[in-house]
Scaffold this motif. Sequence first.
Motif, PDB file in Angstrom:
ATOM      1  N   ILE A 198       0.812  -1.221   0.000  1.00 53.15           N
ATOM      2  CA  ILE A 198       0.000   0.000   0.000  1.00 53.15           C
ATOM      3  C   ILE A 198       0.844   1.268   0.000  1.00 53.15           C
ATOM      4  O   ILE A 198       0.599   2.180  -0.810  1.00 53.15           O
ATOM      5  N   PRO A 199       1.848   1.425   0.879  1.00 48.80           N
ATOM      6  CA  PRO A 199       2.651   2.657   0.842  1.00 48.80           C
ATOM      7  C   PRO A 199       3.311   2.898  -0.512  1.00 48.80           C
ATOM      8  O   PRO A 199       3.416   4.040  -0.963  1.00 48.80           O
ATOM      9  N   ARG A 200       3.759   1.831  -1.166  1.00 43.98           N
ATOM     10  CA  ARG A 200       4.407   1.980  -2.474  1.00 43.98           C
ATOM     11  C   ARG A 200       3.408   2.479  -3.523  1.00 43.98           C
ATOM     12  O   ARG A 200       3.757   3.261  -4.405  1.00 43.98           O
ATOM     13  N   SER A 201       2.174   2.013  -3.420  1.00 45.82           N
ATOM     14  CA  SER A 201       1.176   2.379  -4.433  1.00 45.82           C
ATOM     15  C   SER A 201       0.747   3.834  -4.326  1.00 45.82           C
ATOM     16  O   SER A 201       0.203   4.391  -5.280  1.00 45.82           O
ATOM     17  N   LEU A 202       0.981   4.459  -3.175  1.00 46.32           N
ATOM     18  CA  LEU A 202       0.555   5.844  -2.972  1.00 46.32           C
ATOM     19  C   LEU A 202       1.618   6.855  -3.378  1.00 46.32           C
ATOM     20  O   LEU A 202       1.344   8.058  -3.461  1.00 46.32           O
ATOM     21  N   VAL A 203       2.819   6.363  -3.654  1.00 46.36           N
ATOM     22  CA  VAL A 203       3.907   7.264  -4.041  1.00 46.36           C
ATOM     23  C   VAL A 203       3.630   7.871  -5.414  1.00 46.36           C
ATOM     24  O   VAL A 203       3.238   7.180  -6.354  1.00 46.36           O
ATOM     25  N   GLY A 204       3.815   9.180  -5.522  1.00 45.36           N
ATOM     26  CA  GLY A 204       3.668   9.855  -6.805  1.00 45.36           C
ATOM     27  C   GLY A 204       2.277  10.354  -7.116  1.00 45.36           C
ATOM     28  O   GLY A 204       2.072  11.002  -8.144  1.00 45.36           O
ATOM     29  N   LEU A 205       1.310  10.076  -6.250  1.00 42.78           N
ATOM     30  CA  LEU A 205      -0.055  10.552  -6.477  1.00 42.78           C
ATOM     31  C   LEU A 205      -0.208  11.985  -6.005  1.00 42.78           C
ATOM     32  O   LEU A 205       0.505  12.449  -5.107  1.00 42.78           O
ATOM     33  N   ALA A 206      -1.149  12.709  -6.616  1.00 39.29           N
ATOM     34  CA  ALA A 206      -1.480  14.045  -6.143  1.00 39.29           C
ATOM     35  C   ALA A 206      -2.011  13.940  -4.715  1.00 39.29           C
ATOM     36  O   ALA A 206      -2.619  12.922  -4.346  1.00 39.29           O
ATOM     37  N   PRO A 207      -1.785  14.962  -3.887  1.00 38.99           N
ATOM     38  CA  PRO A 207      -2.170  14.876  -2.464  1.00 38.99           C
ATOM     39  C   PRO A 207      -3.612  14.443  -2.234  1.00 38.99           C
ATOM     40  O   PRO A 207      -3.868  13.568  -1.404  1.00 38.99           O
ATOM     41  N   ASN A 208      -4.556  15.049  -2.966  1.00 39.61           N
ATOM     42  CA  ASN A 208      -5.962  14.697  -2.747  1.00 39.61           C
ATOM     43  C   ASN A 208      -6.255  13.262  -3.148  1.00 39.61           C
ATOM     44  O   ASN A 208      -6.983  12.539  -2.453  1.00 39.61           O
ATOM     45  N   THR A 209      -5.688  12.834  -4.275  1.00 43.73           N
ATOM     46  CA  THR A 209      -5.882  11.461  -4.732  1.00 43.73           C
ATOM     47  C   THR A 209      -5.231  10.482  -3.761  1.00 43.73           C
ATOM     48  O   THR A 209      -5.804   9.424  -3.449  1.00 43.73           O
ATOM     49  N   ARG A 210      -4.044  10.838  -3.279  1.00 45.84           N
ATOM     50  CA  ARG A 210      -3.346   9.964  -2.321  1.00 45.84           C
ATOM     51  C   ARG A 210      -4.173   9.763  -1.053  1.00 45.84           C
ATOM     52  O   ARG A 210      -4.336   8.640  -0.582  1.00 45.84           O
ATOM     53  N   ASP A 211      -4.719  10.853  -0.524  1.00 46.71           N
ATOM     54  CA  ASP A 211      -5.520  10.741   0.698  1.00 46.71           C
ATOM     55  C   ASP A 211      -6.789   9.929   0.458  1.00 46.71           C
ATOM     56  O   ASP A 211      -7.204   9.139   1.314  1.00 46.71           O
ATOM     57  N   LEU A 212      -7.402  10.142  -0.721  1.00 42.90           N
ATOM     58  CA  LEU A 212      -8.621   9.406  -1.046  1.00 42.90           C
ATOM     59  C   LEU A 212      -8.345   7.919  -1.166  1.00 42.90           C
ATOM     60  O   LEU A 212      -9.035   7.085  -0.555  1.00 42.90           O
ATOM     61  N   TYR A 213      -7.328   7.544  -1.947  1.00 39.15           N
ATOM     62  CA  TYR A 213      -7.015   6.134  -2.145  1.00 39.15           C
ATOM     63  C   TYR A 213      -6.556   5.480  -0.841  1.00 39.15           C
ATOM     64  O   TYR A 213      -6.870   4.308  -0.582  1.00 39.15           O
ATOM     65  N   ALA A 214      -5.815   6.235  -0.029  1.00 42.11           N
ATOM     66  CA  ALA A 214      -5.305   5.664   1.221  1.00 42.11           C
ATOM     67  C   ALA A 214      -6.438   5.219   2.133  1.00 42.11           C
ATOM     68  O   ALA A 214      -6.337   4.176   2.805  1.00 42.11           O
ATOM     69  N   SER A 215      -7.526   5.978   2.142  1.00 45.32           N
ATOM     70  CA  SER A 215      -8.642   5.620   3.020  1.00 45.32           C
ATOM     71  C   SER A 215      -9.279   4.299   2.598  1.00 45.32           C
ATOM     72  O   SER A 215      -9.656   3.481   3.453  1.00 45.32           O
ATOM     73  N   TYR A 216      -9.383   4.070   1.291  1.00 50.12           N
ATOM     74  CA  TYR A 216      -9.999   2.826   0.827  1.00 50.12           C
ATOM     75  C   TYR A 216      -9.019   1.646   0.904  1.00 50.12           C
ATOM     76  O   TYR A 216      -9.424   0.512   1.190  1.00 50.12           O
ATOM     77  N   LEU A 217      -7.741   1.913   0.673  1.00 50.74           N
ATOM     78  CA  LEU A 217      -6.763   0.838   0.794  1.00 50.74           C
ATOM     79  C   LEU A 217      -6.583   0.420   2.246  1.00 50.74           C
ATOM     80  O   LEU A 217      -6.231  -0.734   2.529  1.00 50.74           O
ATOM     81  N   GLN A 218      -6.843   1.338   3.175  1.00 50.78           N
ATOM     82  CA  GLN A 218      -6.819   0.971   4.587  1.00 50.78           C
ATOM     83  C   GLN A 218      -7.927  -0.031   4.894  1.00 50.78           C
ATOM     84  O   GLN A 218      -7.746  -0.979   5.671  1.00 50.78           O
ATOM     85  N   LEU A 219      -9.085   0.187   4.257  1.00 53.16           N
ATOM     86  CA  LEU A 219     -10.177  -0.778   4.420  1.00 53.16           C
ATOM     87  C   LEU A 219      -9.783  -2.141   3.860  1.00 53.16           C
ATOM     88  O   LEU A 219     -10.123  -3.179   4.436  1.00 53.16           O
ATOM     89  N   LEU A 220      -9.076  -2.132   2.728  1.00 54.65           N
ATOM     90  CA  LEU A 220      -8.599  -3.394   2.147  1.00 54.65           C
ATOM     91  C   LEU A 220      -7.601  -4.060   3.091  1.00 54.65           C
ATOM     92  O   LEU A 220      -7.645  -5.286   3.280  1.00 54.65           O
ATOM     93  N   ALA A 221      -6.731  -3.264   3.691  1.00 56.00           N
ATOM     94  CA  ALA A 221      -5.727  -3.812   4.605  1.00 56.00           C
ATOM     95  C   ALA A 221      -6.365  -4.413   5.848  1.00 56.00           C
ATOM     96  O   ALA A 221      -5.868  -5.409   6.394  1.00 56.00           O
ATOM     97  N   GLU A 222      -7.452  -3.825   6.318  1.00 57.24           N
ATOM     98  CA  GLU A 222      -8.130  -4.366   7.494  1.00 57.24           C
ATOM     99  C   GLU A 222      -8.675  -5.762   7.236  1.00 57.24           C
ATOM    100  O   GLU A 222      -8.816  -6.570   8.163  1.00 57.24           O
TER     101      GLU A 222
END
Length: 293
Positions: free
Chosen positions: A8-32
């Motif tokens: 997950i951390p690798r996949s968020l590298v290079g994204l625009a800040p808003n997109t990174r925050d948005l994707y991180a919230s859903y990938l956290q659900l996947l990680a859970e």
Amino acid sequence: MPTVAEMIPRSLVGLAPNTRDLYASYLQLLAERHGNRKIDQVVTSDVTELGVWAQAMAVRRRTSVNGSSAREHAISACRRLFDIAVADGHLRHNPAKAVRKPCRPESRRTALTDQQIADVYAVVSDNETGLLTFLLETGCRREGLLNLTPDKLRPARQAILLDEKGSRVREQPVSVVMMEYLQQPACPLYCWTRRRLDSLWLRVRHRLAWADEIGLSTHWFRHTTITNVERTTWSYALAAAFAGHTLSGIGATPTYIASYRLADVAWAFTEVFGGTHPLVIPGRTPFWAEARS
């Protein structure tokens, strides 16, 4: 083979800040759910399940439809995750690509009426009216305001640089009054933050029942301005240029159409808001605008 949580951390590298925050919230659900599993053990049905769960648990805003945007974002986040896994050589294909995104519902937003705009001006402070005028004149996204700095002013051209979605920078005309306002040493527009904006719209919604019903936010002002440009100029393409949009979904036609210049956008600005602009020759109407009549 890395685990889902490790990727997950690798996949968020290079994204625009808003997109990174948005994707991180859903990938956290996947990680859970699957964080300890190897990345090659997650299959298409797991992504489908996450999208359905995200849709069911989405906060139902008045401007949303059945949480479908949450499902779309969850799928997009997973596609990003597995794209990086493929690029890094951990997978041969992306299992999230097989999951269909829900069709986007028609937007419920409409342009604000003159009375509604007057209502908002009436319930904000004097220091906040400049913000409302800026949003109406530029039709900018929230990022355009938050990223605004004095070095992005172009006084000679009576324009500003908007740094918006995906760090795309575009030049946008403003009125002479707005330019003078932005050049003031203590101009309050440079002090806005996401939290302060959210607080402003929350306060307005508490004061105005209709604003609460529609979930008034920054984007409503953008929608209003772009709609007014299209209605006034009769040009969908010019409204798209004013908004910083790229024409798509209409076949190959855009490949044969030259992009509108800033002078054309400035002409549209004067048509909607009146006054003059240094990039528009007085008394001269663009030939394509003359043809419409």
